[in-house]
Each structure stands twice: as structure tokens, then as C-alpha cells.
Design an enzyme around this catalytic site. Structure first.
Site, mmCIF file in Angstrom:
data_model
loop_
_atom_site.group_PDB
_atom_site.id
_atom_site.type_symbol
_atom_site.label_atom_id
_atom_site.label_comp_id
_atom_site.label_asym_id
_atom_site.label_seq_id
_atom_site.Cartn_x
_atom_site.Cartn_y
_atom_site.Cartn_z
ATOM 1 N N GLU A 94 0.793 -1.034 0.240
ATOM 2 C CA GLU A 94 -0.476 0.020 -0.188
ATOM 3 C C GLU A 94 0.273 1.450 0.179
ATOM 4 O O GLU A 94 0.266 2.578 0.003
ATOM 5 C CB GLU A 94 -1.013 -0.019 1.208
ATOM 6 C CG GLU A 94 -1.920 -1.147 0.873
ATOM 7 C CD GLU A 94 -2.812 -1.276 2.208
ATOM 8 O OE1 GLU A 94 -2.629 -0.931 3.077
ATOM 9 O OE2 GLU A 94 -3.872 -1.667 2.229
ATOM 10 N N GLU A 125 7.677 -21.103 8.287
ATOM 11 C CA GLU A 125 7.588 -20.437 9.367
ATOM 12 C C GLU A 125 8.336 -21.003 10.354
ATOM 13 O O GLU A 125 9.202 -20.170 10.794
ATOM 14 C CB GLU A 125 7.299 -20.164 10.331
ATOM 15 C CG GLU A 125 5.887 -21.321 10.845
ATOM 16 C CD GLU A 125 4.633 -20.471 12.046
ATOM 17 O OE1 GLU A 125 5.098 -21.083 12.791
ATOM 18 O OE2 GLU A 125 4.262 -20.401 11.550
#
Length: 312
Positions: A94, A125
């Protein structure tokens, strides 16, 4: 294969985490009316901003340090797994339309790569090696800032990213939702927003995810304010890539200058749609090439460029 001993060790670790704590008073929540559950969840969510507020001094210090690095050409890099990684990618994606940053200036790394945005990548992860590989692939330097994000504060990918970045001399920030986390300890700037146990046991996309979103909003937005990407509370570096944003550009110029529609159209045309440049031509009384030169000399800070235009 993971051994029984490994599972026991992991379970013991999870038992110590506030974000994983079981809440007996909610054990019958599935039997309650929907509106009652919604009220409970809303009440839970309302506690998150207060938890963030308790960490504002640490957040502000991390922002000032990040802005100083970025002003020298460094990048802001988020690294996380699962929800935490997705929030980092979201915040990074963004920045170009909001602040006209280059896509390479703010980056989001997620364990398992882009496909992990929409589906879980098993085991990703748990690897510090993947984090090092991902940072190496983007050419990490000591001017960069790496933000490790992990609700538990124990995710190997996030910790590995921070440890590798710190070893290279990069600025490091560790954002966690548990006190005394390994992630915060590994980072130069540890930010631990303790939101407490979740409505659904261990579902850290809830309060922990909301807290992470709020902090990431601050990190990127305030860093960009410090870098001169705004003029007051106006997004003067917005990139007009569609009709809505073109309309917003015109409105921002109007709010900043009070100029007429015709003057605004002319200024935006003369400056190739660059909002900041258009404002400078209108308020500073300079032509487009001069506006571009003054902004370049002021490192993009409109207030400084306006002051220079007044002395021009």
C-alpha cells in the site's frame, strides 16, 4: 519427522505464551446467541488500542530510526510468517499508491514466498535459513531496516531475519504480542504489544493481528511523514494511477492551495500530474521546472521547498 519429544517441547513453549492461553470462561461460547458472541468479540477488540498505546515510546523511537536510514537510501523490509507475514506484505503493497514510493523501497517478505499469501506453506515459518535466503536475494545492506513480525515472538523465520539483518549492521525491529519474547530480544528495537489471550485459543489473526496492523500502519505512515511524503495531513505524494486517485489529486491540490479548478488543472498538467510539484507552483509562484528543482534540492520536503521558493 518431528519427534514426540519435539512436540512436547513445543507444547511447553506454547503453554507459556499469553497469546496461546486458554480462557475457561469462553469454553461454552459456541452455545451463546450470535449477537452475544459478537459483543464479546467487539469488547475484546476494543482493548487492542490501549495495548498499543502502552508501547508508543518504543514505536516512536523505531520510526525515527527507520526514517533516518530511509533518508540515506535504505529500505523498509517486513518479514514474518502466516498472518504476520501477510500483514507485512499488505502494508508494503500500500505504500507505492499512497506515498509514491518505488515498489523496492518498502518490501514484505513472507515465509514460503508469495504463494503463502493465500495458502499455508508447511514448515516455512520454522526455518531461519529461509529468512536468510530471502534477505540475501533482495541484497540486504546496512542502510536497510528489517521488521520481524510474530505474534508469539518465537517464530524462527522472523527471528532469523532479524538476527541476520542485525549481523549485517541493518536496523532491526521486533514486533511481538508476548512479553519477554525472543524476537524483541534479538532486535535493536523490541516492540511487545501484549493483547492477552484470544477469543479463540491461539487464533492470533484476531487481537494480535489487529495490534500488528495498527503498529505497521504507524511504522509506515509516520516514517513517510518524517520523509516529507505528506504536507500537513495531505497525501501530496499520492500516485494518480486511476480515476479515483486523479480526482483525489485534484482535491488535495485544492485543499492545500485554495486555487480554482482551472488553476489546478493547469498546474497538474504542467507538472505531469505530480501533486507536490503542482502545489509548489501555485503556492510558491514558480514554474514547473523550478518546482522540480526546488523539491529535489529539499529531498522532497514540500515545506522546505516552499520556504526556498519564497527566497527564490
Amino acid at each position: 519427522m518431528t519427534s514426540t519429544a519435539d512436540h512436547a517441547h513445543l507444547r511447553a513453549q506454547l503453554d507459556t505464551l499469553t497469546t496461546e492461553a486458554f480462557r475457561p470462561e469462553l469454553a461454552e461460547i459456541d452455545r451463546r446467541p450470535t449477537l452475544d458472541i459478537a459483543r464479546t468479540m467487539n469488547d475484546e477488540d476494543a482493548t487492542v488500542p490501549a495495548a498499543v498505546a502502552r508501547r508508543l515510546p518504543e514505536i516512536a523511537a523505531a520510526i525515527d530510526a527507520t526514517a533516518a536510514r530511509m533518508a540515506r537510501g535504505g529500505r523498509l523490509i517486513y518479514a514474518g510468517a502466516g498472518t504476520a507475514g501477510r500483514l507485512g506484505v499488505l502494508d508494503a503493497s500500500e505504500c507505492p499508491p499512497t506515498f509514491n514510493t518505488d515498489p523496492s523501497e518498502v518490501l514484505g517478505l513472507i515465509a514460503g514466498g508469495p504463494s503463502a499469501m493465500v495458502s499455508a506453506v508447511e514448515g516455512a515459518e520454522d526455518s531461519t535459513k529461509f529468512a536468510v535466503e530471502d534477505l540475501t536475494a533482495i541484497g540486504l545492506t546496512d542502510l536497510d531496516t528489517v521488521v520481524g513480525i510474530s505474534a508469539s515472538g518465537r517464530t524462527p523465520y522472523a527471528i532469523g531475519a532479524v538476527e541476520h539483518a542485525r549481523a549485517l549492521g541493518a536496523l532491526t525491529i521486533g514486533l511481538s504480542c508476548n512479553a519477554g519474547s525472543a524476537l524483541a530480544a534479538a532486535a535493536e528495537h523490541g516492540i511487545e504489544v501484549v493483547v492477552g489471550p484470544e477469543l479463540l485459543t491461539g487464533s492470533t489473526r484476531l487481537k494480535a493481528g489487529t495490534a500488528q496492523k495498527l503498529v505497521l500502519n504507524m511504522l509506515s505512515t509516520l516514517t513517510m511523514i518524517r520523509l516529507g511524503k505528506t504536507y500537513g495531513n495531505l497525501m501530496v505524494d499520492v500516485r494518480a494511477s486511476n480515476e479515483k486517485l486523479r480526482a483525489r489529486s485534484r482535491r488535495i491540490v485544492a485543499l492545500a492551495t485554495g486555487a480554482s479548478d482551472q488553476e489546478i488543472e493547469t498546474a497538474l498538467r504542467d507538472t505531469d500530474g505530480e501533486v507536490k510539484n503542482a502545489i509548489l507552483t501555485l503556492l510558491g509562484g514558480v514554474d514547473a521546472p523550478t518546482a522540480a528543482r526546488l523539491l529535489d534540492a529539499a529531498d522532497g520536503h514540500l515545506r522546505a521547498a516552499l520556504q526556498a521558493a519564497g527566497n527564490h
